[in-house]
Design an enzyme around this catalytic site. Structure first.
Site, PDB file in Angstrom:
ATOM      1  N   ASP A  78       1.058   1.699   9.379  1.00 34.49           N
ATOM      2  CA  ASP A  78       0.391   0.752  10.468  1.00 34.49           C
ATOM      3  C   ASP A  78       1.833   0.774  11.427  1.00 34.49           C
ATOM      4  O   ASP A  78       1.154   0.469  12.558  1.00 34.49           O
ATOM      5  CB  ASP A  78       0.280  -0.436  10.113  1.00 34.49           C
ATOM      6  CG  ASP A  78      -0.848  -0.658   8.929  1.00 34.49           C
ATOM      7  OD1 ASP A  78      -1.717   0.268   8.787  1.00 34.49           O
ATOM      8  OD2 ASP A  78      -0.744  -1.436   8.176  1.00 34.49           O
ATOM      9  N   GLY A 107       0.712  -1.253   0.011  1.00 30.31           N
ATOM     10  CA  GLY A 107      -0.029  -0.077  -0.011  1.00 30.31           C
ATOM     11  C   GLY A 107       0.912   1.259   0.011  1.00 30.31           C
ATOM     12  O   GLY A 107       1.937   1.168   0.613  1.00 30.31           O
ATOM     13  N   HIS A 163      -9.054   5.346   3.786  1.00 29.63           N
ATOM     14  CA  HIS A 163      -7.867   5.473   2.909  1.00 29.63           C
ATOM     15  C   HIS A 163      -7.428   7.095   3.046  1.00 29.63           C
ATOM     16  O   HIS A 163      -6.341   7.446   2.477  1.00 29.63           O
ATOM     17  CB  HIS A 163      -8.018   5.154   1.632  1.00 29.63           C
ATOM     18  CG  HIS A 163      -8.084   3.822   1.537  1.00 29.63           C
ATOM     19  ND1 HIS A 163      -8.865   3.235   1.668  1.00 29.63           N
ATOM     20  CD2 HIS A 163      -6.821   2.978   1.075  1.00 29.63           C
ATOM     21  CE1 HIS A 163      -8.595   1.642   1.320  1.00 29.63           C
ATOM     22  NE2 HIS A 163      -7.504   1.645   1.125  1.00 29.63           N
ATOM     23  N   LEU A 164      -8.170   8.143   3.791  1.00 28.33           N
ATOM     24  CA  LEU A 164      -7.830   9.396   3.888  1.00 28.33           C
ATOM     25  C   LEU A 164      -6.624   9.515   4.756  1.00 28.33           C
ATOM     26  O   LEU A 164      -5.972  10.202   4.450  1.00 28.33           O
ATOM     27  CB  LEU A 164      -8.975  10.195   4.644  1.00 28.33           C
ATOM     28  CG  LEU A 164     -10.221  10.415   4.020  1.00 28.33           C
ATOM     29  CD1 LEU A 164     -11.270  11.207   4.909  1.00 28.33           C
ATOM     30  CD2 LEU A 164      -9.813  11.390   2.663  1.00 28.33           C
TER      31      LEU A 164
HETATM   32  O1  F6P Z   1      -1.262  -1.367   5.415  1.00 29.15           O
HETATM   33  C1  F6P Z   1      -1.691  -0.240   5.239  1.00 29.15           C
HETATM   34  C2  F6P Z   1      -3.122  -0.195   4.976  1.00 29.15           C
HETATM   35  O2  F6P Z   1      -3.719   1.109   4.949  1.00 29.15           O
HETATM   36  C3  F6P Z   1      -4.071  -0.940   6.376  1.00 29.15           C
HETATM   37  O3  F6P Z   1      -4.002  -0.135   7.537  1.00 29.15           O
HETATM   38  C4  F6P Z   1      -5.304  -1.060   5.772  1.00 29.15           C
HETATM   39  O4  F6P Z   1      -5.838  -2.397   6.487  1.00 29.15           O
HETATM   40  C5  F6P Z   1      -5.067  -1.719   4.242  1.00 29.15           C
HETATM   41  O5  F6P Z   1      -3.531  -1.074   3.986  1.00 29.15           O
HETATM   42  C6  F6P Z   1      -5.692  -1.044   3.437  1.00 29.15           C
HETATM   43  O6  F6P Z   1      -5.322  -1.883   2.097  1.00 29.15           O
HETATM   44  P1  F6P Z   1      -6.251  -1.569   0.456  1.00 29.15           P
HETATM   45  O7  F6P Z   1      -5.285  -0.257   0.344  1.00 29.15           O
HETATM   46  O8  F6P Z   1      -5.439  -2.549  -0.258  1.00 29.15           O
HETATM   47  O9  F6P Z   1      -7.532  -1.478   0.680  1.00 29.15           O
END
Ligand code: F6P
Length: 372
Positions: free
Chosen positions: A142, A12, A288-289
Site C-alpha cells: 500500500d 499481510g 490479492h493478485l
Molecule cells: O495491506 C495490504 C492489503 O493487501 C490491503 O491493500 C488490503 O486492503 C488488505 O491487505 C487485504 O487484507 P487481507 O489479506 O487480510 O484480505
C-alpha cells in the site's frame, strides 16, 4: 556461543519479504550472530511447543525471487491481543507480551527484527517500550507507511495493476466499454494513482479526493462520440464519494482488527448508471493478485537493502528504530515517529498535478489541464 537475533514477518504478505530475510542472513554470516525465524509473526514464540527455525545459508538459498514469506505470517492476534475462546463461544483477548519477552530471553534472543506494516510496527513500538531490543522493517504493497519514501512490494503491486489496465484497454476499446478496475491500497491511493498514470487511465479515484459521480460522468461523456469510445477508471478500494459512502465490511475474522475493503467499484458503477451513463460498464476487482508472485527487480533491490541495513542496525544496537528509504540512502528513523502518521497522497503533490496534466479526471470538479 553465538548471540541470537530473531526475525518475524507480520501482517499481510508482500513481494520482497523473502529477499529481506535472505539479506539479513547473508549479512549476519561470519559475525557473532545466529539468525532464527519465528513462524507466523510472533505466534511461533507464543505457541507451545515453539515454532522457530534456524535461518542459515541453506534455509535462505534462492528465496530472493519467491513471493510470500518462508516464515509464514498472520493478520490476527499478536502478543498484546491473543484471542482466547470462551466456553460460551465468545472471544477474549489476552496480553501475552510479558510472557513472550520472557520466552525470548529463555531462548537466548538478544535482538528482534520485525518485518511488517503499520500494525506490526505499532506492536514493535509497544514491545520496545517494554524493554525489548527490536528493529522494524517496513513492508506493504500500500506504501502507506510514513517516514520512508517507498516500501518494498509497492512497485510490484503497481506493475501487476498496470498490466491489468493494459489488458482492460484492449477489451474496452473493442467493445466501447467503460472498464472499472478496483485496486488495493487501504486508505491511500498510491497503487491506484501510479497504475492509472502508467496505464493511461482516463479516471483515477483515490481515498484522498472524495469523488463526485457527476464530475466523472461529464468526463466520460467527452470520451464518447455517437456511442463510440472507451474509458478506463482505476479506483482505490478505500475511495469514498462526496457523501462519505464506501462499500466495506467488518472483518468476520477473530482477532483481525482491520476493516475488509472491497466493492467500491460496484458502488461507482451503480452511481454512474443511475446518473444516465449510456456506455456499457464492467467491473474488475484485482484483489490479492496484487500481492502474489515474484517481486520485480526494483523491490528485490530495495528489500535486500532493507535486510542488510536491519542487521547492521542490530550490530550498532539501534533499537526502537525502523529502516527507512530516503533516496538515495537507507537510513534509520524511530519506530515511534514512523507509526505516528499515515502516508496519504497530498492532493497538491506533483503526482496529482501530473495526472491532471494528462487530462485524467480525479473524480472531482478541479480543472484539468486540457479540457478544463
Ligand atoms: O495491506 C495490504 C492489503 O493487501 C490491503 O491493500 C488490503 O486492503 C488488505 O491487505 C487485504 O487484507 P487481507 O489479506 O487480510 O484480505
Amino acid at each position: 556461543m553465538k548471540k541470537r537475533v530473531l526475525v518475524a514477518t507480520g501482517g499481510g504478505d508482500c513481494p520482497g519479504l523473502n529477499a529481506v530475510i535472505r539479506a539479513i542472513v547473508k549479512r549476519a554470516e561470519n559475525t557473532e550472530w545466529e539468525v532464527i525465524g519465528s513462524h507466523q509473526s510472533f505466534d511461533g514464540i507464543l505457541n507451545e511447543p515453539s515454532e522457530i527455525i534456524l535461518l542459515d545459508d541453506k534455509a535462505v538459498s534462492g528465496i530472493h525471487f519467491r513471493g510470500g514469506t518462508i516464515l509464514g505470517t498472520t493478520t490476527k492476534g499478536g502478543p498484546f491481543a491473543w484471542p482466547i475462546k470462551n466456553n460460551d463461544g465468545t472471544w477474549d483477548f489476552a496480553d501475552r507480551s510479558d510472557e513472550m519477552i520472557r520466552k525470548l530471553k529463555y531462548l537466548g534472543v538478544e535482538a528482534v527484527i520485525n518485518i511488517g506494516g503499520d500494525g506490526s510496527q505499532r506492536i514493535s513500538q509497544q514491545l520496545y517500550e517494554k524493554g525489548l531490543n527490536i528493529i522494524g522493517v517496513p513492508k506493504t504493497i500500500d506504501n502507506d507507511i510514513s517516514s520512508t519514501d517507498f516500501t518494498f512490494g509497492f512497485q510490484t503491486a503497481v506493475q501487476i495493476a498496470t498490466e491489468a489496465v493494459d489488458k482492460l484497454v484492449t477489451t474496452a476499446a473493442s467493445h466501447n466499454r467503460v472498464m472499472i478496475l478496483e485496486v488495493m491500497g487501504r486508505e491511500a491511493g498510491w497503487v491506484a494513482l501510479h497504475s492509472a498514470i502508467a496505464g493511461g487511465a482516463e479516471v483515477c479515484i483515490i481515498p484522498e479526493i472524495p469523488y463526485d459521480p457527476k464530475a466523472i460522468l461529464n468526463h466520460l461523456n467527452k470520451r464518447y462520440h455517437q456511442g463510440s469510445g472507451f474509458a478506463i477508471i482505476v479506483i482505490a478500494e478505500g475511495a469514498k464519494n462526496i457523501h462519505g459512502d464506501r462499500i466495506s465490511e467488518k472483518s468476520d475474522e477473530i482477532g483481525n482488527a482491520n476493516l475488509r475493503l472491497g466493492g467500491v467499484a460496484f458502488q461507482l458503477e451503480d452511481e454512474l448508471k443511475k446518473l444516465g451513463l449510456e456506455a456499457d460498464t464492467r467491473v474488475t476487482v484485482l484483489g490479492h493478485l496484487q500481492r502474489g508472485g515474484v517481486p520485480i527487480a526494483y523491490d528485490r533491490v530495495l528489500a535486500s537493502q532493507f535486510g542488510v541495513k536491519a542487521f547492521e542496525m542490530v550490530l550498532n544496537g539501534e533499537y526502537g528504530k525502523m529502516v527507512s528509504y530516503r533516496h538515495p540512502d537507507i537510513v534509520s528513523v524511530t519506530i515511534k515517529e514512523a507509526v505516528q502518521k499515515y502516508n496519504f497522497i497530498t492532493p497538491t503533490s506533483y503526482l496529482i498535478n501530473t495526472a491532471r496534466g494528462l487530462n485524467m479526471c480525479m473524480g472531482d470538479n478541479a480543472k484539468n489541464k486540457i479540457t478544463g
